[in-house]
Design a protein around this motif. Structure first.
Motif, PDB file in Angstrom:
ATOM      1  N   MET A  16      -5.672  -4.164  -9.816  1.00 17.50           N
ATOM      2  CA  MET A  16      -5.681  -4.228  -8.373  1.00 17.50           C
ATOM      3  C   MET A  16      -4.433  -4.867  -7.814  1.00 17.50           C
ATOM      4  O   MET A  16      -4.205  -4.851  -6.612  1.00 17.50           O
ATOM      5  CB  MET A  16      -6.905  -5.017  -7.886  1.00 17.50           C
ATOM      6  CG  MET A  16      -8.219  -4.481  -8.367  1.00 17.50           C
ATOM      7  SD  MET A  16      -8.606  -2.899  -7.660  1.00 17.50           S
ATOM      8  CE  MET A  16      -9.321  -3.456  -6.118  1.00 17.50           C
ATOM      9  N   ASN A  17      -3.586  -5.452  -8.668  1.00 11.27           N
ATOM     10  CA  ASN A  17      -2.383  -6.089  -8.173  1.00 11.27           C
ATOM     11  C   ASN A  17      -1.310  -5.085  -7.800  1.00 11.27           C
ATOM     12  O   ASN A  17      -0.308  -5.430  -7.196  1.00 11.27           O
ATOM     13  CB  ASN A  17      -1.818  -7.048  -9.229  1.00 11.27           C
ATOM     14  CG  ASN A  17      -2.715  -8.242  -9.413  1.00 11.27           C
ATOM     15  OD1 ASN A  17      -3.329  -8.698  -8.463  1.00 11.27           O
ATOM     16  ND2 ASN A  17      -2.812  -8.736 -10.627  1.00 11.27           N
ATOM     17  N   SER A  18      -1.485  -3.840  -8.156  1.00 12.63           N
ATOM     18  CA  SER A  18      -0.487  -2.828  -7.847  1.00 12.63           C
ATOM     19  C   SER A  18      -0.813  -2.136  -6.543  1.00 12.63           C
ATOM     20  O   SER A  18      -1.920  -1.683  -6.329  1.00 12.63           O
ATOM     21  CB  SER A  18      -0.428  -1.784  -8.967  1.00 12.63           C
ATOM     22  OG  SER A  18       0.360  -0.697  -8.574  1.00 12.63           O
ATOM     23  N   ASN A  61      -5.867  -4.707  -3.095  1.00 14.91           N
ATOM     24  CA  ASN A  61      -6.485  -3.674  -2.275  1.00 14.91           C
ATOM     25  C   ASN A  61      -7.190  -4.249  -1.055  1.00 14.91           C
ATOM     26  O   ASN A  61      -7.227  -3.619   0.006  1.00 14.91           O
ATOM     27  CB  ASN A  61      -7.506  -2.889  -3.115  1.00 14.91           C
ATOM     28  CG  ASN A  61      -6.849  -2.022  -4.154  1.00 14.91           C
ATOM     29  OD1 ASN A  61      -5.695  -2.224  -4.501  1.00 14.91           O
ATOM     30  ND2 ASN A  61      -7.584  -1.048  -4.658  1.00 14.91           N
ATOM     31  N   VAL A  62      -7.749  -5.442  -1.200  1.00 23.15           N
ATOM     32  CA  VAL A  62      -8.494  -6.071  -0.113  1.00 23.15           C
ATOM     33  C   VAL A  62      -7.593  -6.989   0.703  1.00 23.15           C
ATOM     34  O   VAL A  62      -7.545  -6.914   1.931  1.00 23.15           O
ATOM     35  CB  VAL A  62      -9.695  -6.855  -0.666  1.00 23.15           C
ATOM     36  CG1 VAL A  62     -10.427  -7.598   0.444  1.00 23.15           C
ATOM     37  CG2 VAL A  62     -10.651  -5.900  -1.389  1.00 23.15           C
ATOM     38  N   SER A  63      -6.874  -7.862   0.028  1.00 21.92           N
ATOM     39  CA  SER A  63      -6.119  -8.901   0.735  1.00 21.92           C
ATOM     40  C   SER A  63      -4.979  -8.339   1.569  1.00 21.92           C
ATOM     41  O   SER A  63      -4.631  -8.889   2.608  1.00 21.92           O
ATOM     42  CB  SER A  63      -5.575  -9.923  -0.266  1.00 21.92           C
ATOM     43  OG  SER A  63      -4.653  -9.324  -1.160  1.00 21.92           O
ATOM     44  N   TYR A 105     -11.262   0.800   0.376  1.00 17.89           N
ATOM     45  CA  TYR A 105     -12.575   1.342   0.014  1.00 17.89           C
ATOM     46  C   TYR A 105     -12.928   0.962  -1.419  1.00 17.89           C
ATOM     47  O   TYR A 105     -13.995   0.423  -1.703  1.00 17.89           O
ATOM     48  CB  TYR A 105     -12.555   2.856   0.183  1.00 17.89           C
ATOM     49  CG  TYR A 105     -13.927   3.508   0.166  1.00 17.89           C
ATOM     50  CD1 TYR A 105     -14.677   3.598   1.333  1.00 17.89           C
ATOM     51  CD2 TYR A 105     -14.453   4.038  -1.002  1.00 17.89           C
ATOM     52  CE1 TYR A 105     -15.928   4.207   1.336  1.00 17.89           C
ATOM     53  CE2 TYR A 105     -15.710   4.641  -1.016  1.00 17.89           C
ATOM     54  CZ  TYR A 105     -16.443   4.723   0.158  1.00 17.89           C
ATOM     55  OH  TYR A 105     -17.685   5.311   0.149  1.00 17.89           O
ATOM     56  N   GLN A 106     -12.005   1.208  -2.317  1.00 15.38           N
ATOM     57  CA  GLN A 106     -12.249   0.878  -3.712  1.00 15.38           C
ATOM     58  C   GLN A 106     -12.364  -0.632  -3.919  1.00 15.38           C
ATOM     59  O   GLN A 106     -13.232  -1.104  -4.654  1.00 15.38           O
ATOM     60  CB  GLN A 106     -11.146   1.434  -4.605  1.00 15.38           C
ATOM     61  CG  GLN A 106     -11.442   1.266  -6.095  1.00 15.38           C
ATOM     62  CD  GLN A 106     -10.343   1.805  -6.965  1.00 15.38           C
ATOM     63  OE1 GLN A 106      -9.173   1.511  -6.740  1.00 15.38           O
ATOM     64  NE2 GLN A 106     -10.698   2.601  -7.960  1.00 15.38           N
ATOM     65  N   ASP A 287      -0.515 -11.042   1.024  1.00 10.20           N
ATOM     66  CA  ASP A 287      -0.837 -10.950   2.447  1.00 10.20           C
ATOM     67  C   ASP A 287       0.152 -10.065   3.218  1.00 10.20           C
ATOM     68  O   ASP A 287      -0.189  -9.515   4.244  1.00 10.20           O
ATOM     69  CB  ASP A 287      -0.894 -12.346   3.079  1.00 10.20           C
ATOM     70  CG  ASP A 287       0.366 -13.152   2.808  1.00 10.20           C
ATOM     71  OD1 ASP A 287       1.465 -12.711   3.171  1.00 10.20           O
ATOM     72  OD2 ASP A 287       0.240 -14.258   2.234  1.00 10.20           O
ATOM     73  N   GLN A 288       1.380  -9.936   2.740  1.00  6.95           N
ATOM     74  CA  GLN A 288       2.407  -9.085   3.356  1.00  6.95           C
ATOM     75  C   GLN A 288       2.663  -9.427   4.832  1.00  6.95           C
ATOM     76  O   GLN A 288       3.152  -8.602   5.590  1.00  6.95           O
ATOM     77  CB  GLN A 288       2.038  -7.608   3.235  1.00  6.95           C
ATOM     78  CG  GLN A 288       1.866  -7.126   1.805  1.00  6.95           C
ATOM     79  CD  GLN A 288       1.739  -5.635   1.715  1.00  6.95           C
ATOM     80  OE1 GLN A 288       2.725  -4.920   1.564  1.00  6.95           O
ATOM     81  NE2 GLN A 288       0.527  -5.134   1.820  1.00  6.95           N
TER      82      GLN A 288
END
Length: 472
Positions: A16-18, A61-63, A105-106, A287-288
């Motif tokens: 998920m880090n990608s 994906n979430v953060s 979503y994922q 967080d970007q």
């Protein structure tokens, strides 16, 4: 004591880090399949897996997605390189193949699935020797996070503002391995599922925890008030929000005296009802925030609320709402250009916590619900508490007419929660649906009701042949 998210890892979490990670949600494997069916065998192993559920909120994906919703509403704008897939959010023309949609979503269903796996193992009695009370607490913590993740999916991809709509979400209360397909529940069924989880958590989750990156009964009650507000059940939302505020006072939560210290304290803030633990080289979240800044709409509102007609001065704060000043003053904004994210992304110490739920928001929920119930004096009390912290006079709320109070609450809440969880977008949708604001009140590119809901990702549709796309 600071928790270290080491040891057992969740299936799929590392990937998920990608930012390029996408794929249908049904590809997520149950956590316990990693090492057969015995990943939980005592209390210590159960606690380790529980920490993995918490860790899922830090997944890229979430953060990384929270900023997209503020861009969608028009309170934030992209700068520099922008965000992957972000241009469609700028123009409010999101397509089903947008990579950011697939990610959130994922990522949301990853949290749901990891929580479901642990619930199953705890209910089955795999944590040998664990006290019954702690078993119930762990299940309660999982149900809070499962409710929050389902609520997240519903608000992004379902017609959350219409209880009669068939366009709810896929509900998951058992682990899934990649072969199961399921249709969407109705919106009412989706809310009922979420509320059932929260009611169970209110009964069984831990009473309190000095570590605010864990959830408690108070977190569950606060989230329930938020859900009820979105359902339009304003009387219950008002009552539940007041109960949550009172519970918070009894259980170690309190408002920060300064808006700025919420974010410098991060997960240590007593205001945090649920925050991500982010510190050191291993516990980080993307967080970007440095790729975004405020929009002209947000700037004008920060100026207008203090009664000035000309631009304020960000160097001194004169002529601006203090929350806006503390976020974007060149000195206070820090390395990311936003005071809500004051730390460097590559530092060895504390990183930028993401506030998934904080007490300040519950005061605004209470104020709005009370105002919609016609309890204007009650609404002003909670609203004034938040306005006073932002530097407004002690009689500020008293000077706002009843027919203008909802608008004032909306504007102040936007500045309070801007660039945190996309609440400005969801509030815009709710206020529009309640006929309190026009559809293009913030952004001219919002012209149709069909733009109020994100399309389901193409990858999700491909992986679930019972899933029906939102109408265009």
């Amino acid at each position: 004591m600071k928790i270290k998210y080491l040891g057992l890892l969740l299936a799929g979490t590392l990937g998920m880090n990608s930012c390029s990670m996408v794929g249908d949600i049904d590809s997520i494997k149950p956590y316990y399949k990693m090492e057969g069916d015995n990943v939980v065998y005592n209390l210590e192993s159960a606690e380790s897996v529980l920490r993995g559920v918490y860790k899922s909120w830090r997944a890229f994906n979430v953060s990384s997605f929270r900023l997209y919703m503020s861009i969608l509403s028009g309170t934030a704008v992209s700068k520099g390189g922008g965000l992957t897939g972000g241009q469609e959010f700028v123009t409010n023309s999101i397509q089903a193949n947008n990579v950011a949609l697939a990610n959130i979503y994922q990522g949301s269903y990853l949290t749901i699935n990891t929580a479901n796996n642990l619930i199953k193992l705890m209910e089955r009695g795999d944590a040998k020797g664990a006290p019954e009370k702690r078993v119930k607490e762990i299940i309660g913590e999982c149900k809070i996070q499962r409710a929050l993740a389902h609520f997240q999916v519903l608000r992004h991809f379902g017609y959350f503002f219409d209880l009669s709509s068939p366009y709810g979400i896929v509900l998951r209360n058992t682990p899934f391995s990649g072969t199961e397909t399921a249709p969407r529940a109705t919106v009412q069924q989706s809310y009922d599922f979420i509320l059932a989880d929260l009611n169970d958590a209110i009964a069984n989750a831990p009473q309190n925890n000095e570590l605010h990156y864990y959830v408690t009964k108070t977190t569950a009650k606060a989230l329930k008030a938020k859900v009820l507000l979105h359902m339009g059940r304003y009387s219950e939302a008002e009552t539940t929000a007041k109960e949550a505020i009172d519970d918070a006072k009894r259980n170690g939560y309190q408002l920060e005296g300064s808006f700025q210290t919420i974010f410098t304290n991060g997960y240590d803030s007593p205001e945090a009802l649920f925050a991500t633990y982010t510190e050191g080289p291993m516990e980080v979240a993307s967080d970007q925030i440095a790729r975004t800044t405020y929009s002209e709409f947000t700037k004008r509102m920060a100026d207008m609320l203090v009664g000035t007609n000309n631009d304020g001065d960000l160097n001194t704060g004169d002529g601006y709402d203090q929350r806006f000043y503390l976020m974007f003053n060149p000195t206070l904004a820090g390395a990311q250009g936003n005071g809500k994210h004051p730390y460097s992304t590559n530092g060895t110490g504390k990183h930028n916590t993401q506030m998934l739920l904080r007490l300040g928001e519950i005061y605004f929920i209470h104020a709005e619900a009370a105002a919609r119930n016609g309890h204007f004096d009650t609404a002003r009390q909670s609203f004034q508490i938040m306005a006073s912290r932002a530097g407004y006079p002690a009689d500020y709320a008293a000077g706002i007419r009843n027919n203008q109070l909802l608008t004032a609450i909306f504007q102040h809440k936007v500045l309070e929660l801007f660039a945190e969880n996309g609440e400005d977008w969801f509030d815009f949708v709710r206020y529009y649906q309640a006929k309190n604001i026009a559809i293009n009140a913030i952004k001219s590119t919002i012209k149709s009701d069909s733009q109020l809901i994100l399309p389901l990702p193409q990858t999700a549709l491909a992986g679930n042949n019972q899933l029906q796309q939102n109408p265009l």
